[in-house]
Design an enzyme around this catalytic site. Structure first.
Site: not given
Length: 804
Positions: A497, A500-501, A505, A519, A616
């Protein structure tokens, strides 16, 4: 003399009170004037004169009494506003309710009934304004027979071909202009009926046919759904669709000026949105053309039904699917006879049934199949419980593929289409057979390595679990790695999907049909054991409709996985920063999302058992569910604080550059106001459709904050809005949001609102204080003097910034 003066002032006071408050009813002797109102006996509704957004134009309307902001549910003179302060709403001896624009004559009336000794207009407890003949007690006119943009409980949409009567919803032109807009909501005269929204004369959205208690094209209306609707069609060809909500005292269905059908319920303090359509891009009528199937996904995906190919490959590849699909193999209808070209029916599950259906009968499914098979013009059929047999003799238009729910549609195909499928299966089987030997040859070696790895992973997994006490993660499920690998197709690219950092995902499909988001933290990321455990403990204890929900975790060797509820529309940045998809987020939707994020933030800061600073908050960490409701995610960097301890300090500054507040980036101090600063940046990004990290304006290379400040100074922020959606905005609302965004990014934390004040600013119309010029925008990016006037991250020695 003193007594006379006392009597005079008492009469004057009584007269003023009668003017200021409410009338019992409108009669020939007692008209309604500007400044007066007529209330229902239960105090829920009020009739009077109002001015949308404090404009010069006045209208007679009905609204919910005592609820702020005012919600108008019916308007009399939609197309002819009045401007005279001496206007009155009166009733004559012929039973006609008339609106007089002072000395300028009648601008609206209900039409005359017949002469009687007396008529009266009263506002019923259900919000229905009625005109009653005092002699017979008969209702000669009612507002429920002349709907505007709103349905109240016990009102109805209807059609009667014999009399020509039709009740429909018509949207306002805009939030400040109640004139009839371009969208109309109605029930169709076909059997069974469906709810249809048109834009002018063009279909815009439809619900699919009605099946006793539900619309078949709305997956939420499953067997567990308690329907507040009823639809009745009689043998004379007339039909009515009624809305009754017995669970909430105040509720309404409104057709907005943007074409959305929304259902609201009042919980005593606020309006809750319980349903909205269109809910996604696939809901827009005919987006994939004839014989095209729209798959509910983000971005939406069009495909052809089996046996069909795109009408134009070139247009299809461009993303223009409206031309639809055409049949690959022509039909040679032979009824029930045998032969190589005899027709077959291919069933497709989880379908929103196409338009242009015809009701065959209430026969069983086998008879439905036989009826379509022997009718060469029948292209498809469906047997639906609650309806019976439906058939299609025209192109299959506006079909949608759901992930769950929907109906089974059986499509007529040439038998050769099935033979093609069998040939493909034979080829695949041959390839698999040739590969089998290679697989068996390596199996022994692979099995040996697997046993060694599993032994090591078993030790690691239980070491992690021991660190997560039952008290910390009560109710959290531990998933087996094999279960997650199977669900995600072994973390295949087609299931990915996003990135991220701290890792990737993936979408997963569990064996029970549930969809999940996984995740997967990469071992090289900055998120180690502490951040992982932090996110598990935090999010397992946080429950709010605007926070993403964690289902469990998986720990296996180096694998650290978090399993979340699946968000159909992914993250907010995939819409806001995409040139095509951003059009799906008009201003009302963006404003709803902004408010939802603020509510989630209020829960984190004030209302949850754990007081949490997110640290964040950014656009990519806002996920969107099927109804485009925002959910804050990614709590790996979040920190808890207790009691009144609103401020803390860290020696490890982590977060995303551009979103970090000055005091956090420079000194490591974080607080509730740090999240408020991030929210302000996020808010300005949502409004403008521009990324804080990429935006550069003019020769000076102004940042987004600089441009927002300049926009607020010049136009109160209205021109900051993404111009592609400017037609859908309320200028005052946009300007207010820009001002709130600038207040959130003030240099001094004390100048920023707290979360409670923030939500109040977004949901009220109170006067806001003017913002100061944000520190970060005093100088352009290229200004060499920046380091002389402001502390920079290069000067810091006690902290390390980890940008994401």
């Amino acid at each position: 003399m003193g007594k006379k003066r006392t009597v005079f002032f008492a009469c004057l006071l009584l007269f003023t009170m009668l003017l200021s408050f409410t009338n019992a009813g409108i009669t020939t002797e007692s008209p309604l004037s500007v400044g007066q109102t007529l209330s229902s006996s239960n105090g829920d509704y009020e009739l009077g004169f109002f001015s949308p957004n404090n404009s010069q134009h006045q209208y007679v309307g009905i609204w919910f009494k005592g609820i702020i902001p005012q919600v108008v549910v019916w308007v009399a003179n939609r197309e002819k506003p009045i401007t005279d302060s001496t206007a009155t709403l009166a009733i004559n001896n012929n039973g006609s309710l008339k609106l007089f624009n002072g000395k300028h004559g009648v601008v609206w009336s209900t039409g005359e009934a017949f002469e009687s000794s007396g008529y009266e207009a009263e506002l019923r407890d259900n919000g229905n304004l009625v005109v009653i003949d005092n002699v017979s007690g008969r209702t000669v006119w009612e507002s429920f027979a002349h709907l505007g943009d709103t349905m109240l409980p016990f009102s109805a949409l209807m059609y009667n071909p014999a009399s020509g009567e039709k009740r429909v919803l018509t949207s306002w032109k805009s939030s400040s202009n109640p004139s009839p807009g371009e969208f109309v909501g109605q029930i169709t005269p076909q059997v069974p009926s469906q709810l249809l929204i048109t834009r002018g004369l063009t279909p815009y959205y439809r619900t699919g046919p009605w099946a006793k208690t539900r619309f078949t094209g709305i997956p939420l209306m499953d067997d567990t759904y308690t329907s507040p609707f009823s639809l009745h069609q009689d043998a004379n060809g007339s039909g009515s669709f009624t809305y009754v909500d017995r669970n909430f005292k105040l509720s309404r269905i409104v057709l907005t000026s943007e074409g959305s059908m929304k259902r609201f319920r009042h919980n005593g303090t606020d309006w809750e949105l319980s349903y909205k359509a269109p809910a996604n891009s696939c809901d827009i009528y005919g987006v994939c053309g004839p014989f095209g199937l729209c798959v509910v996904s983000v971005p939406l995906k069009c495909q052809c039904f089996k046996g069909f190919v795109p009408h134009s490959i070139e247009e299809w590849e461009r993303g223009n699917w409206t031309g639809g699909c055409v049949r690959r193999t022509e039909l040679h209808c032979q009824g029930s006879f045998t032969g190589k070209d005899v027709n077959i029916f291919h069933p497709v599950a989880n379908i929103k049934l196409p338009d242009f259906y015809e009701y065959a009968s209430s026969v069983d499914s086998e008879e439905c199949y036989q009826s379509c098979l022997h009718n060469c013009s029948c292209l498809a059929f469906a047997y639906i419980h609650g309806i019976g047999c439906l058939m299609w003799n025209q192109d299959l238009m506006d079909a949608v593929k759901f992930s769950a729910g929907g109906e089974i549609l059986s499509i007529r195909l040439a038998r050769s289409e099935l033979d093609v499928s069998k040939s493909k299966k034979t080829i695949v089987a041959s390839v698999l057979s040739l590969s089998l030997f290679v697989i068996l040859a390596s199996a022994a070696f692979g099995f040996w390595r697997y046993r060694v790895k599993k032994h090591n992973a078993h030790i690691s997994k239980h070491a992690w679990r021991n660190d997560l006490t039952l008290q910390d993660v009560s109710g959290l499920e531990f998933f087996d790695i094999n279960t997650i690998q199977n669900a995600t197709n072994n973390f295949g690219l087609s299931n990915k999907l996003g990135q991220g950092g701290f890792g990737s995902v993936y979408k997963g499909n569990m064996q029970d049909g549930k969809q999940i988001a996984v995740k997967r933290l990469c071992s090289s990321s900055g998120q180690g054991k502490d951040e992982f455990m932090n996110e598990i403990v935090l999010i397992s204890k946080l429950q709010h409709r605007n926070l993403v929900r964690v289902l469990g975790c998986c720990i296996d060797g180096e694998e650290k996985l978090l399993i979340y509820e699946f968000m159909l529309n992914k993250s907010l940045d995939t819409f806001v920063f995409d040139k095509r998809k951003k059009l799906e987020l008009d201003w009302p939707k963006r404003f709803d999302i902004i408010q939802g994020i603020a509510r989630g933030l209020l829960y984190l800061h004030r209302d949850s058992r754990l007081k949490v600073i997110h640290r964040d908050l950014k656009v990519s960490n806002i996920l969107l569910d099927e109804g485009m409701n925002p959910k804050i995610s990614d709590f790996g960097l979040a920190r808890m604080y207790q009691g009144t301890q609103y401020q803390d300090k860290t020696r490890r500054v982590v977060g995303t550059l551009g979103y970090m507040s000055p005091e956090y980036a420079w000194t490591g101090v974080f607080s509730e106001k740090s999240d408020i600063y991030s929210f302000g940046v996020l808010l300005l990004e949502i409004i403008s459709g521009e990324k804080i990290s990429l935006f550069s304006y003019g020769e000076e290379g102004k940042t987004l904050l600089a441009y927002a400040w300049e926009s607020w100074c010049k136009s109160k922020g209205v021109d900051l809005l993404d111009q592609d959606i400017a037609n859908s905005c309320h200028p005052s609302e946009v300007g207010r949001c820009v001002q709130i965004g600038l207040l959130c990014v003030q240099h001094q934390p004390s100048d920023r609102p707290n979360t409670l004040e923030l939500l109040s600013m977004l949901t009220s119309t109170s006067v806001l204080r003017p913002p100061k010029q944000p520190t970060f925008v005093v100088h352009s990016r290229d200004d060499e003097s920046l380091s002389k006037d402001l502390i920079t991250v290069n000067d810091m020695t006690q902290s390390v910034i980890l940008g994401r």
